[in-house]
Design a protein around this motif. Structure first.
Motif, PDB file in Angstrom:
ATOM      1  N   UNK A 150     -13.415   1.225  27.753  1.00  0.00           N
ATOM      2  CA  UNK A 150     -12.007   1.042  28.092  1.00  0.00           C
ATOM      3  C   UNK A 150     -11.552  -0.378  27.782  1.00  0.00           C
ATOM      4  N   UNK A 151     -12.364  -1.363  28.149  1.00  0.00           N
ATOM      5  CA  UNK A 151     -12.007  -2.745  27.852  1.00  0.00           C
ATOM      6  C   UNK A 151     -11.950  -2.973  26.334  1.00  0.00           C
ATOM      7  N   UNK A 152     -12.900  -2.413  25.606  1.00  0.00           N
ATOM      8  CA  UNK A 152     -12.900  -2.562  24.151  1.00  0.00           C
ATOM      9  C   UNK A 152     -11.710  -1.850  23.517  1.00  0.00           C
ATOM     10  N   UNK A 153     -11.334  -0.711  24.052  1.00  0.00           N
ATOM     11  CA  UNK A 153     -10.185   0.017  23.521  1.00  0.00           C
ATOM     12  C   UNK A 153      -8.916  -0.822  23.645  1.00  0.00           C
ATOM     13  N   UNK A 154      -8.736  -1.465  24.775  1.00  0.00           N
ATOM     14  CA  UNK A 154      -7.475  -2.141  25.067  1.00  0.00           C
ATOM     15  C   UNK A 154      -7.386  -3.558  24.515  1.00  0.00           C
ATOM     16  N   UNK A 155      -8.502  -4.181  24.202  1.00  0.00           N
ATOM     17  CA  UNK A 155      -8.442  -5.553  23.714  1.00  0.00           C
ATOM     18  C   UNK A 155      -9.635  -5.862  22.824  1.00  0.00           C
ATOM     19  N   UNK A 156      -9.396  -6.625  21.772  1.00  0.00           N
ATOM     20  CA  UNK A 156     -10.487  -7.076  20.909  1.00  0.00           C
ATOM     21  C   UNK A 156     -10.986  -8.449  21.320  1.00  0.00           C
ATOM     22  N   UNK A 157     -10.312  -9.065  22.287  1.00  0.00           N
ATOM     23  CA  UNK A 157     -10.716 -10.382  22.785  1.00  0.00           C
ATOM     24  C   UNK A 157     -11.380 -10.209  24.153  1.00  0.00           C
ATOM     25  N   UNK A 173     -18.416  -9.069  17.027  1.00  0.00           N
ATOM     26  CA  UNK A 173     -18.869  -7.703  17.293  1.00  0.00           C
ATOM     27  C   UNK A 173     -17.855  -6.949  18.152  1.00  0.00           C
ATOM     28  N   UNK A 174     -17.257  -7.647  19.140  1.00  0.00           N
ATOM     29  CA  UNK A 174     -16.255  -7.015  20.001  1.00  0.00           C
ATOM     30  C   UNK A 174     -15.002  -6.641  19.197  1.00  0.00           C
ATOM     31  N   UNK A 175     -14.607  -7.504  18.283  1.00  0.00           N
ATOM     32  CA  UNK A 175     -13.423  -7.184  17.468  1.00  0.00           C
ATOM     33  C   UNK A 175     -13.669  -5.960  16.599  1.00  0.00           C
ATOM     34  N   UNK A 176     -14.854  -5.894  16.010  1.00  0.00           N
ATOM     35  CA  UNK A 176     -15.194  -4.724  15.186  1.00  0.00           C
ATOM     36  C   UNK A 176     -15.254  -3.471  16.058  1.00  0.00           C
ATOM     37  N   UNK A 177     -15.905  -3.590  17.225  1.00  0.00           N
ATOM     38  CA  UNK A 177     -16.033  -2.447  18.131  1.00  0.00           C
ATOM     39  C   UNK A 177     -14.670  -1.971  18.616  1.00  0.00           C
ATOM     40  N   UNK A 178     -13.755  -2.893  18.826  1.00  0.00           N
ATOM     41  CA  UNK A 178     -12.399  -2.544  19.272  1.00  0.00           C
ATOM     42  C   UNK A 178     -11.761  -1.537  18.321  1.00  0.00           C
ATOM     43  N   UNK A 179     -11.809  -1.814  17.048  1.00  0.00           N
ATOM     44  CA  UNK A 179     -11.173  -0.922  16.071  1.00  0.00           C
ATOM     45  C   UNK A 179     -11.925   0.403  15.961  1.00  0.00           C
TER      46      UNK A 179
END
Length: 285
Positions: A150-157, A173-179
């Motif tokens: 949920x956190x990754x879905x809503x923000x890449x930061x 890695x978080x930015x890539x995972x977000x998308x």
């Protein structure tokens, strides 16, 4: 960002007003709650807020949490907004919030998610933990997974645990995972997955442990440590608290819970923009 002089105290007083309103609604409707986390620590160690703290946390057994979400919007009235991820697709946190209308508490994460967050009190549902150890482990892992998604879905930061080169790699890695997460999931799917995992043990009659499902990495608590709630004074007002306050604090913070941390470890959640409306003539942003 740091709080301007006296702004932190004005924020605390505003949050105390939210807590008083929640307490009133819970008492009138027979809803069980208890102050939670640092709010308990502050009540026991300082008689109120931890001096540098800027939030209030509450816990509710799952059935009481669901009941609160049903009755609170009308019972609290238009001065407050009751929100959760099921009703607000922009909310990443898989728990409840009661916010003051006409205020703003903006962070990078809420801004990116499009979540219009006001000054708030967090309300965490406590769920039964499976009595069978392997099932309990799977339950907690699944809860943590869905909250992280949920956190990754809503923000890449996303706040990462390390600094320097390793921290930079983690942020990338978080930015890539977000998308990737946004490509395959929706808020509705995340909420369904989380609720299914959190309530796995709802009918487990042998279960004698409770967990904060949104933070399932935290060790579960014996039911008798939390329920039925006792009372404690917080900022001079009596509120409900875990049944065994000192046992809870030892379990949550260790044997040294009563000692003040070093000054460089006294952290809070200071936002990038704070507006308190009628609670203050000040503006921080």
């Amino acid at each position: 960002m740091q709080y301007e002089q006296n702004m932190l105290r004005r924020l605390q007083i505003a949050e105390l007003g939210i807590l008083e309103a929640i307490d009133r609604v819970c008492r009138e409707n027979g809803i069980m709650y208890f102050i939670d986390s640092g709010t308990v620590l502050g009540a026991r160690r300082h008689g109120g807020f931890i001096p540098w703290d800027d939030d209030i946390d509450l816990g509710m057994p799952r059935d009481d949490f669901e009941r609160f979400l049903e009755v609170a919007p009308e019972a609290l009235g238009e001065r407050f907004c009751v929100t959760c991820s099921r009703t607000n697709p922009h909310q990443a946190a898989l728990f409840g919030k009661v916010m003051l209308a006409g205020t703003r508490f903006v962070t990078d994460e809420t801004e990116e998610a499009g979540f219009k967050q006001g000054v708030f009190v967090d309300i965490f549902p406590y769920d039964a933990v499976c009595s069978e150890p392997d099932a309990a482990k799977r339950q907690r892992k699944r809860c943590m997974m869905w909250q992280s998604l949920s956190y990754l879905y809503h923000s890449k930061h996303i706040v990462v645990p390390h600094q320097g080169v390793l921290g930079a790699v983690e942020k990338l890695a978080c930015r890539i995972a977000h998308y990737m997460v946004r490509a395959v999931l929706s808020p509705e799917r995340i909420n369904c997955g989380f609720d299914e995992a959190a309530m796995t043990a709802r009918d487990d009659r042998k279960s004698d442990m409770l967990m904060v499902s949104s933070y399932a990495a935290t060790e579960p608590f014996p039911k008798s440590m939390l329920l039925p709630p006792g009372t404690i004074r917080f900022e001079g007002i009596e509120f409900f608290a875990p049944a065994d306050v000192e046992g809870y604090l030892r379990a949550q913070y260790g044997e040294t819970w009563s000692q003040l941390p070093p000054e460089d470890q006294r952290r809070n959640h200071a936002p990038k923009e704070l507006y308190l409306g009628e609670w203050s003539s000040g503006y921080l942003g």
